[in-house]
Design a protein around this motif. Sequence first.
Motif, PDB file in Angstrom:
ATOM      1  N   GLY A   1       0.289  -1.106  -0.183  1.00  0.00           N
ATOM      2  CA  GLY A   1       0.090  -0.003   0.067  1.00  0.00           C
ATOM      3  C   GLY A   1       0.861   1.427  -0.052  1.00  0.00           C
ATOM      4  N   PHE A   2       2.318   1.460  -0.176  1.00  0.00           N
ATOM      5  CA  PHE A   2       2.852   2.491   0.052  1.00  0.00           C
ATOM      6  C   PHE A   2       3.674   3.037  -1.131  1.00  0.00           C
ATOM      7  CE2 PHE A   2       4.495   1.771   4.613  1.00  0.00           C
ATOM      8  CZ  PHE A   2       3.694   2.590   5.148  1.00  0.00           C
ATOM      9  N   SER A   3       2.529   2.920  -2.147  1.00  0.00           N
ATOM     10  CA  SER A   3       2.293   3.255  -3.443  1.00  0.00           C
ATOM     11  C   SER A   3       3.101   5.016  -3.486  1.00  0.00           C
ATOM     12  CB  SER A   3       1.499   3.395  -4.073  1.00  0.00           C
ATOM     13  OG  SER A   3       0.133   3.610  -3.985  1.00  0.00           O
ATOM     14  N   TYR A   4       3.189   5.516  -4.553  1.00  0.00           N
ATOM     15  CA  TYR A   4       3.173   6.525  -4.559  1.00  0.00           C
ATOM     16  C   TYR A   4       2.014   7.660  -4.904  1.00  0.00           C
ATOM     17  CZ  TYR A   4       3.748  11.517  -5.981  1.00  0.00           C
ATOM     18  OH  TYR A   4       3.967  13.474  -6.615  1.00  0.00           O
ATOM     19  N   GLN A   5       1.781   7.086  -5.146  1.00  0.00           N
ATOM     20  CA  GLN A   5      -0.404   7.353  -4.522  1.00  0.00           C
ATOM     21  C   GLN A   5      -0.881   7.831  -3.640  1.00  0.00           C
ATOM     22  OE1 GLN A   5      -3.409   5.637  -7.072  1.00  0.00           O
ATOM     23  NE2 GLN A   5      -4.727   6.684  -6.912  1.00  0.00           N
ATOM     24  N   ASN A   6      -0.862   6.550  -2.850  1.00  0.00           N
ATOM     25  CA  ASN A   6      -0.778   6.560  -1.546  1.00  0.00           C
ATOM     26  C   ASN A   6      -0.416   7.678  -0.450  1.00  0.00           C
ATOM     27  OD1 ASN A   6      -2.917   4.926  -2.261  1.00  0.00           O
ATOM     28  ND2 ASN A   6      -2.009   3.336  -1.460  1.00  0.00           N
ATOM     29  N   MET A   7       0.669   7.590  -0.912  1.00  0.00           N
ATOM     30  CA  MET A   7       1.801   8.211   0.091  1.00  0.00           C
ATOM     31  C   MET A   7       1.419  10.148  -0.287  1.00  0.00           C
ATOM     32  SD  MET A   7       4.111   6.842   2.198  1.00  0.00           S
ATOM     33  CE  MET A   7       5.704   8.381   2.646  1.00  0.00           C
ATOM     34  N   ASN A   8       1.408   9.615  -1.244  1.00  0.00           N
ATOM     35  CA  ASN A   8       1.010  11.541  -1.498  1.00  0.00           C
ATOM     36  C   ASN A   8      -0.238  11.783  -1.557  1.00  0.00           C
ATOM     37  OD1 ASN A   8       1.846  13.784  -3.796  1.00  0.00           O
ATOM     38  ND2 ASN A   8       0.201  13.562  -4.731  1.00  0.00           N
ATOM     39  N   LYS A   9      -1.942  10.995  -1.243  1.00  0.00           N
ATOM     40  CA  LYS A   9      -2.702  11.516  -0.336  1.00  0.00           C
ATOM     41  C   LYS A   9      -2.575  11.907   0.782  1.00  0.00           C
ATOM     42  CE  LYS A   9      -6.839  11.995  -0.583  1.00  0.00           C
ATOM     43  NZ  LYS A   9      -7.473  13.583  -0.575  1.00  0.00           N
ATOM     44  N   ALA A  10      -1.587  11.037   1.754  1.00  0.00           N
ATOM     45  CA  ALA A  10      -1.976  11.053   3.092  1.00  0.00           C
ATOM     46  C   ALA A  10      -0.640  12.604   3.070  1.00  0.00           C
ATOM     47  CB  ALA A  10      -0.573  10.304   3.446  1.00  0.00           C
ATOM     48  N   PHE A  11       0.524  12.547   2.529  1.00  0.00           N
ATOM     49  CA  PHE A  11       0.890  14.138   2.842  1.00  0.00           C
ATOM     50  C   PHE A  11       0.047  15.430   2.167  1.00  0.00           C
ATOM     51  CE2 PHE A  11       2.764  17.727  -0.694  1.00  0.00           C
ATOM     52  CZ  PHE A  11       4.101  17.725   0.060  1.00  0.00           C
ATOM     53  N   GLN A  12      -0.948  15.024   0.870  1.00  0.00           N
ATOM     54  CA  GLN A  12      -2.098  16.255   0.633  1.00  0.00           C
ATOM     55  C   GLN A  12      -2.916  16.289   1.862  1.00  0.00           C
ATOM     56  OE1 GLN A  12      -3.554  14.644  -3.052  1.00  0.00           O
ATOM     57  NE2 GLN A  12      -2.265  16.095  -4.026  1.00  0.00           N
ATOM     58  N   VAL A  13      -3.203  15.785   2.561  1.00  0.00           N
ATOM     59  CA  VAL A  13      -4.088  15.605   3.570  1.00  0.00           C
ATOM     60  C   VAL A  13      -3.786  16.101   5.455  1.00  0.00           C
ATOM     61  CG1 VAL A  13      -5.451  14.026   5.706  1.00  0.00           C
ATOM     62  CG2 VAL A  13      -5.624  13.345   3.532  1.00  0.00           C
ATOM     63  N   LEU A  14      -2.455  15.681   5.344  1.00  0.00           N
ATOM     64  CA  LEU A  14      -1.496  16.351   6.726  1.00  0.00           C
ATOM     65  C   LEU A  14      -1.461  17.843   5.600  1.00  0.00           C
ATOM     66  CD1 LEU A  14       1.253  13.688   6.672  1.00  0.00           C
ATOM     67  CD2 LEU A  14      -0.950  15.224   8.727  1.00  0.00           C
ATOM     68  N   MET A  15      -0.744  18.865   4.822  1.00  0.00           N
ATOM     69  CA  MET A  15      -0.699  19.317   4.085  1.00  0.00           C
ATOM     70  C   MET A  15      -1.405  21.088   4.461  1.00  0.00           C
ATOM     71  SD  MET A  15       2.978  20.104   4.105  1.00  0.00           S
ATOM     72  CE  MET A  15       3.158  20.940   3.132  1.00  0.00           C
TER      73      MET A  15
ATOM     74  N   SER B   1      11.876 -14.709   3.641  1.00  0.00           N
ATOM     75  CA  SER B   1      11.991 -14.551   2.903  1.00  0.00           C
ATOM     76  C   SER B   1      13.739 -12.787   2.407  1.00  0.00           C
ATOM     77  CB  SER B   1      11.109 -13.658   1.525  1.00  0.00           C
ATOM     78  OG  SER B   1      10.319 -13.186   1.962  1.00  0.00           O
ATOM     79  N   GLY B   2      13.582 -12.792   3.441  1.00  0.00           N
ATOM     80  CA  GLY B   2      15.137 -11.809   3.137  1.00  0.00           C
ATOM     81  C   GLY B   2      13.946 -10.038   4.701  1.00  0.00           C
ATOM     82  N   LEU B   3      15.050  -8.914   4.546  1.00  0.00           N
ATOM     83  CA  LEU B   3      14.861  -7.791   5.124  1.00  0.00           C
ATOM     84  C   LEU B   3      13.327  -7.342   4.047  1.00  0.00           C
ATOM     85  CD1 LEU B   3      18.174  -7.432   6.103  1.00  0.00           C
ATOM     86  CD2 LEU B   3      16.211  -8.486   7.354  1.00  0.00           C
ATOM     87  N   MET B   4      12.836  -6.665   5.031  1.00  0.00           N
ATOM     88  CA  MET B   4      11.900  -5.928   4.731  1.00  0.00           C
ATOM     89  C   MET B   4      11.968  -4.354   5.428  1.00  0.00           C
ATOM     90  SD  MET B   4      10.219  -8.158   2.715  1.00  0.00           S
ATOM     91  CE  MET B   4       8.710  -7.970   2.044  1.00  0.00           C
ATOM     92  N   LEU B   5      11.454  -3.524   4.377  1.00  0.00           N
ATOM     93  CA  LEU B   5      11.013  -1.834   4.838  1.00  0.00           C
ATOM     94  C   LEU B   5       9.726  -2.158   6.241  1.00  0.00           C
ATOM     95  CD1 LEU B   5      12.049   0.631   2.251  1.00  0.00           C
ATOM     96  CD2 LEU B   5      12.940  -0.036   4.061  1.00  0.00           C
ATOM     97  N   ASP B   6       9.636  -1.253   7.217  1.00  0.00           N
ATOM     98  CA  ASP B   6       9.022  -1.089   8.009  1.00  0.00           C
ATOM     99  C   ASP B   6       8.379   0.001   7.547  1.00  0.00           C
ATOM    100  OD1 ASP B   6       7.685  -1.623  10.513  1.00  0.00           O
ATOM    101  OD2 ASP B   6       9.105  -2.190  11.765  1.00  0.00           O
ATOM    102  N   VAL B   7       7.899   0.564   8.630  1.00  0.00           N
ATOM    103  CA  VAL B   7       7.093   1.809   9.009  1.00  0.00           C
ATOM    104  C   VAL B   7       7.523   3.244   8.665  1.00  0.00           C
ATOM    105  CG1 VAL B   7       5.912   1.536  11.096  1.00  0.00           C
ATOM    106  CG2 VAL B   7       4.297   2.832   9.603  1.00  0.00           C
ATOM    107  N   GLY B   8       8.909   3.023   9.549  1.00  0.00           N
ATOM    108  CA  GLY B   8       9.888   3.914   9.690  1.00  0.00           C
ATOM    109  C   GLY B   8      10.138   5.117   8.539  1.00  0.00           C
ATOM    110  N   PRO B   9      10.553   4.386   7.989  1.00  0.00           N
ATOM    111  CA  PRO B   9      11.382   4.836   6.560  1.00  0.00           C
ATOM    112  C   PRO B   9       9.732   5.724   5.863  1.00  0.00           C
ATOM    113  CG  PRO B   9      12.559   2.996   5.976  1.00  0.00           C
ATOM    114  CD  PRO B   9      11.119   3.114   7.073  1.00  0.00           C
ATOM    115  N   TYR B  10       8.690   5.783   5.612  1.00  0.00           N
ATOM    116  CA  TYR B  10       7.642   5.967   5.157  1.00  0.00           C
ATOM    117  C   TYR B  10       6.989   7.345   6.175  1.00  0.00           C
ATOM    118  CZ  TYR B  10       7.926   2.186   2.033  1.00  0.00           C
ATOM    119  OH  TYR B  10       8.219   1.522   1.235  1.00  0.00           O
TER     120      TYR B  10
END
Length: 210
Positions: free
Chosen positions: A129-143, A163-172
């Motif tokens: 769910g961490f697509s550009y569209q979804n991240m940008n929508k969250a950004f727009q709401v905050l701004m 299967s290996g290491l996975m990015l968590d919520v922190g970077p986003y």
Amino acid sequence: MAAWGERLAGVRGVLLDISGVLYDGGEGGGAPIAGSVEALARLKRSQLKVRFCTNESQKSRGDLVGMLRRLGFDISEGEVTAPAPATCLILKERGLRPHLLIHDGVRSEFDQIDTSNPNCVVIADAGEGFSYQNMNKAFQVLMELENPVLLSLGKGRYYKETSGLMLDVGPYMKALEYACGIEAEVVGKPSPEFFKSALREMGLEAHQAQ
């Protein structure tokens, strides 16, 4: 042995993480870490109180506990302190209506929360769910908010699956902080309030738990 005896003197409870301590996640629900099922069973047979603190934000507590029980762990939903239900309490107490950037697996935890006309953003480990569209929508709401509020279910950098290491919520979370010039409120580890809430559920003080 004496050193351990002194260290455990007065200890009445144990707080345990789940992912990476009891099991490694992955396809098919993951796998228990060697010896963890037996170790938990020994703790449960002792006089110590046991509670589980997790930043799991891709599964509801019910789904998480169901999966753990299938893997052989003796655990109930009432023993788990997780960030999603803790966040719901904060939202209700503060009259916040979230825009949710979360994984579908945990969305049911927010069924009783008003999400109309959002005045904050809640971010969790949304996985795909961490697509550009979804991240940008969250950004727009905050701004668009005069006093933007960003609640994050944890701030981990990454975690391990079979299967290996996975990015968590922190970077986003950090990306939204940087873009919006704000600081997120973390609900979950390593927030001291998160651990204090688990201790309250156990009826213990901090010095009585490991």
